[in-house]
Design a protein around this motif. Structure first.
Motif, PDB file in Angstrom:
ATOM      1  N   PHE A  53       1.332  -1.385   0.337  1.00 26.40           N
ATOM      2  CA  PHE A  53      -0.322  -0.252   0.099  1.00 26.40           C
ATOM      3  C   PHE A  53       0.495   1.361   0.275  1.00 26.40           C
ATOM      4  O   PHE A  53       1.771   1.302   0.989  1.00 26.40           O
ATOM      5  N   LYS A  54       0.314   2.486  -0.854  1.00 28.35           N
ATOM      6  CA  LYS A  54       1.465   3.200  -1.271  1.00 28.35           C
ATOM      7  C   LYS A  54       0.312   4.585  -1.351  1.00 28.35           C
ATOM      8  O   LYS A  54      -0.298   4.480  -1.516  1.00 28.35           O
ATOM      9  N   THR A  55       1.073   5.900  -0.814  1.00 25.46           N
ATOM     10  CA  THR A  55       0.498   6.673  -1.393  1.00 25.46           C
ATOM     11  C   THR A  55       0.675   7.804  -1.698  1.00 25.46           C
ATOM     12  O   THR A  55      -0.409   9.027  -2.351  1.00 25.46           O
ATOM     13  N   SER A  56       2.116   8.144  -2.140  1.00 29.75           N
ATOM     14  CA  SER A  56       2.888   8.474  -2.881  1.00 29.75           C
ATOM     15  C   SER A  56       1.477   9.299  -4.022  1.00 29.75           C
ATOM     16  O   SER A  56       1.764   7.838  -5.124  1.00 29.75           O
ATOM     17  N   ARG A 153      10.145   1.812  10.499  1.00 33.46           N
ATOM     18  CA  ARG A 153       9.588   1.034   9.607  1.00 33.46           C
ATOM     19  C   ARG A 153       8.896   2.170   8.687  1.00 33.46           C
ATOM     20  O   ARG A 153       8.694   3.418   9.106  1.00 33.46           O
ATOM     21  N   ASP A 154       8.529   1.611   7.369  1.00 33.96           N
ATOM     22  CA  ASP A 154       8.668   2.709   6.586  1.00 33.96           C
ATOM     23  C   ASP A 154       6.820   3.305   6.609  1.00 33.96           C
ATOM     24  O   ASP A 154       5.885   2.407   5.486  1.00 33.96           O
ATOM     25  N   ASN A 155       6.357   3.738   7.241  1.00 34.02           N
ATOM     26  CA  ASN A 155       4.492   3.146   7.507  1.00 34.02           C
ATOM     27  C   ASN A 155       4.475   5.067   7.539  1.00 34.02           C
ATOM     28  O   ASN A 155       2.881   5.398   8.202  1.00 34.02           O
ATOM     29  N   ALA A 156       4.882   5.859   6.943  1.00 31.11           N
ATOM     30  CA  ALA A 156       4.371   7.276   6.733  1.00 31.11           C
ATOM     31  C   ALA A 156       3.072   7.609   5.802  1.00 31.11           C
ATOM     32  O   ALA A 156       3.359   6.871   5.233  1.00 31.11           O
ATOM     33  N   VAL A 157       2.329   8.052   6.413  1.00 33.14           N
ATOM     34  CA  VAL A 157       1.487   8.704   5.270  1.00 33.14           C
ATOM     35  C   VAL A 157       1.644  10.525   5.286  1.00 33.14           C
ATOM     36  O   VAL A 157       1.105  11.461   5.664  1.00 33.14           O
ATOM     37  N   PRO A 158       2.129  10.502   3.509  1.00 33.65           N
ATOM     38  CA  PRO A 158       1.408  12.336   3.410  1.00 33.65           C
ATOM     39  C   PRO A 158       1.145  12.604   3.200  1.00 33.65           C
ATOM     40  O   PRO A 158      -0.269  12.061   3.221  1.00 33.65           O
ATOM     41  N   PRO A 159       0.954  13.743   2.985  1.00 31.00           N
ATOM     42  CA  PRO A 159      -0.273  15.001   3.604  1.00 31.00           C
ATOM     43  C   PRO A 159      -1.323  14.615   2.157  1.00 31.00           C
ATOM     44  O   PRO A 159      -0.588  14.148   1.056  1.00 31.00           O
ATOM     45  N   HIS A 160      -2.656  14.299   2.264  1.00 34.30           N
ATOM     46  CA  HIS A 160      -3.355  14.608   1.491  1.00 34.30           C
ATOM     47  C   HIS A 160      -4.707  14.260   2.135  1.00 34.30           C
ATOM     48  O   HIS A 160      -5.088  15.299   3.063  1.00 34.30           O
ATOM     49  N   ASN A 161      -5.478  14.752   0.767  1.00 33.59           N
ATOM     50  CA  ASN A 161      -7.165  14.931   1.407  1.00 33.59           C
ATOM     51  C   ASN A 161      -8.277  14.090   0.439  1.00 33.59           C
ATOM     52  O   ASN A 161      -7.432  12.734  -0.294  1.00 33.59           O
ATOM     53  N   ASP A 162      -9.204  13.367   1.404  1.00 30.60           N
ATOM     54  CA  ASP A 162      -9.573  12.075   0.992  1.00 30.60           C
ATOM     55  C   ASP A 162     -10.280  12.092   0.008  1.00 30.60           C
ATOM     56  O   ASP A 162     -10.541  11.619  -0.959  1.00 30.60           O
ATOM     57  N   ALA A 163     -10.919  13.006  -0.135  1.00 24.91           N
ATOM     58  CA  ALA A 163     -11.685  13.817  -1.801  1.00 24.91           C
ATOM     59  C   ALA A 163     -10.935  13.143  -2.812  1.00 24.91           C
ATOM     60  O   ALA A 163     -11.450  12.752  -3.989  1.00 24.91           O
ATOM     61  N   THR A 164      -9.305  13.137  -2.797  1.00 24.19           N
ATOM     62  CA  THR A 164      -8.485  12.543  -3.546  1.00 24.19           C
ATOM     63  C   THR A 164      -9.029  11.166  -4.334  1.00 24.19           C
ATOM     64  O   THR A 164      -9.455  11.017  -5.438  1.00 24.19           O
ATOM     65  N   PHE A 165      -9.566  10.440  -3.355  1.00 21.60           N
ATOM     66  CA  PHE A 165      -8.984   9.260  -3.435  1.00 21.60           C
ATOM     67  C   PHE A 165     -11.195   8.588  -3.467  1.00 21.60           C
ATOM     68  O   PHE A 165     -11.539   7.509  -3.976  1.00 21.60           O
ATOM     69  N   VAL A 248     -10.031  18.284   4.127  1.00 26.03           N
ATOM     70  CA  VAL A 248      -8.621  19.272   4.651  1.00 26.03           C
ATOM     71  C   VAL A 248      -8.041  17.888   4.988  1.00 26.03           C
ATOM     72  O   VAL A 248      -7.297  17.178   4.790  1.00 26.03           O
ATOM     73  N   LEU A 249      -6.147  18.972   4.905  1.00 26.68           N
ATOM     74  CA  LEU A 249      -4.966  17.957   4.449  1.00 26.68           C
ATOM     75  C   LEU A 249      -4.896  17.663   5.866  1.00 26.68           C
ATOM     76  O   LEU A 249      -4.821  18.020   6.928  1.00 26.68           O
ATOM     77  N   HIS A 250      -4.688  16.111   5.775  1.00 31.57           N
ATOM     78  CA  HIS A 250      -3.713  15.683   7.259  1.00 31.57           C
ATOM     79  C   HIS A 250      -2.237  14.629   6.749  1.00 31.57           C
ATOM     80  O   HIS A 250      -2.575  14.075   5.492  1.00 31.57           O
ATOM     81  N   LYS A 251      -2.143  14.184   8.065  1.00 31.63           N
ATOM     82  CA  LYS A 251      -0.925  13.034   7.413  1.00 31.63           C
ATOM     83  C   LYS A 251      -0.826  12.242   8.660  1.00 31.63           C
ATOM     84  O   LYS A 251      -1.323  12.927   9.988  1.00 31.63           O
ATOM     85  N   SER A 252       0.002  11.547   8.897  1.00 25.78           N
ATOM     86  CA  SER A 252       0.484  11.227   9.734  1.00 25.78           C
ATOM     87  C   SER A 252       2.007  10.344   9.411  1.00 25.78           C
ATOM     88  O   SER A 252       2.542   9.735   7.982  1.00 25.78           O
TER      89      SER A 252
END
Length: 295
Positions: A53-56, A153-165, A248-252
């Motif tokens: 699972f990738k989000t970039s 671990r490589d488990n960061a989630v970059p900035p995004h908004n859910d409407a994109t998906f 809204v822009l969010h990340k972790s």
């Protein structure tokens, strides 16, 4: 049953995110956490593809296993789960990024929570006309030390908004994100830029390239606007609910601690809005939006 107070509604509409503590009882939270761990133990690599699972924007998953997952329990792996030969680099249960996207359909415990009266009350307070649940998932941030004590671990989630998906016209998606374990700044709690749902337009959407034939891609709608503003961390206790506005822009960040961060999330859209065939997630798969009605 009670929904949102006026103060909570004002905060959500102003900032684009709202944390509600003690949304689940300790017993409910404990049961969902135990079921999440049980599902992790059920993964069989002989029957599940090694889909990461990738989000970039540059490198996002888009195989058939991914976009036929709307009514199934499917497993998706962290990007560091396999070596170049396709062999696991860590134990199987610690290699999974999320399980989705049909837990609210196939798993009785997650279905019960998703369609709980408190969820329906919130949807009513948010003025949904025909609320539909279109995806659900367990999200895992495994701790450091699962490979070696010094490896992140490589488990960061970059900035995004859910409407994109989860694109609808007009935009209606709302995320219901429930902490199954305590979320801290060290183990990768959510963070967001308050108010960006009003100032940062949805500039792209994640779509199928050619039906079911060519995977998925990002379709540019507008020129990307530079991200400005400070992120606000949202640490919370297990059992808390975080409502996430579609824009809204969010990340972790990465989990840098020795404690895991497990969460259950599902998204609700309004059936009165248009959900077209270009969206990656479809039920049935040849088009339409026959998702589960919340009420």
């Amino acid at each position: 049953m009670t929904g949102l107070t006026q103060s909570q509604l004002d905060t959500f509409h102003s900032e684009g995110m709202l944390c509600i503590e003690d949304f689940l009882t300790p017993e409910q939270t404990s049961k969902l956490l135990a079921q999440s761990k049980h599902l992790l133990e059920q993964c069989d690599l002989s029957t599940h593809p090694k889909t990461t699972f990738k989000t970039s924007d540059e490198d996002h998953i888009g195989d058939r296993y991914f976009y036929e997952s709307a009514d199934k329990i499917s497993y998706f792996f962290d990007t560091d789960a396999f070596d170049k030969n396709g062999d696991l680099t860590i134990e199987l249960s610690k290699s999974i990024n999320k399980i989705g996207h049909g837990l609210h359909i196939e798993d009785p415990l997650f279905k019960e929570i998703t369609f709980d009266g408190k969820v329906k009350d919130i949807a009513q307070d948010l003025k949904f006309g025909q609320p539909k649940v279109l995806q659900s998932m367990c999200i895992f941030k495994q701790p450091v030390g699962t490979k070696s004590p010094t490896t992140e671990r490589d488990n960061a989630v970059p900035p995004h908004n859910d409407a994109t998906f989860l694109f609808t016209t007009p935009q209606t998606a709302i995320g219901f994100w429930i902490a199954l374990e305590d979320c801290t700044e060290e183990n990768g709690c959510l963070s967001y830029i308050p108010g960006t749902h009003k100032t940062y337009p949805v500039s792209k959407r994640f779509v199928r390239k050619d039906g079911l034939n060519s995977g998925c891609t990002f379709e540019q709608l507008l020129e990307d606007k530079p991200i400005e503003g400070d992120y606000k961390m949202v640490p919370c206790k297990a059992g808390s609910l975080i409502l996430i506005h579609n824009s809204v822009l969010h990340k972790s960040e990465k989990n840098k601690s020795e404690k895991s961060r497990y969460a259950y999330a599902f998204h609700v859209i309004d059936g009165v809005a248009d959900y077209d065939k270009k969206n990656w997630l479809q039920v049935p798969y040849e088009g339409g939006s026959d998702f589960s009605r919340l009420y």
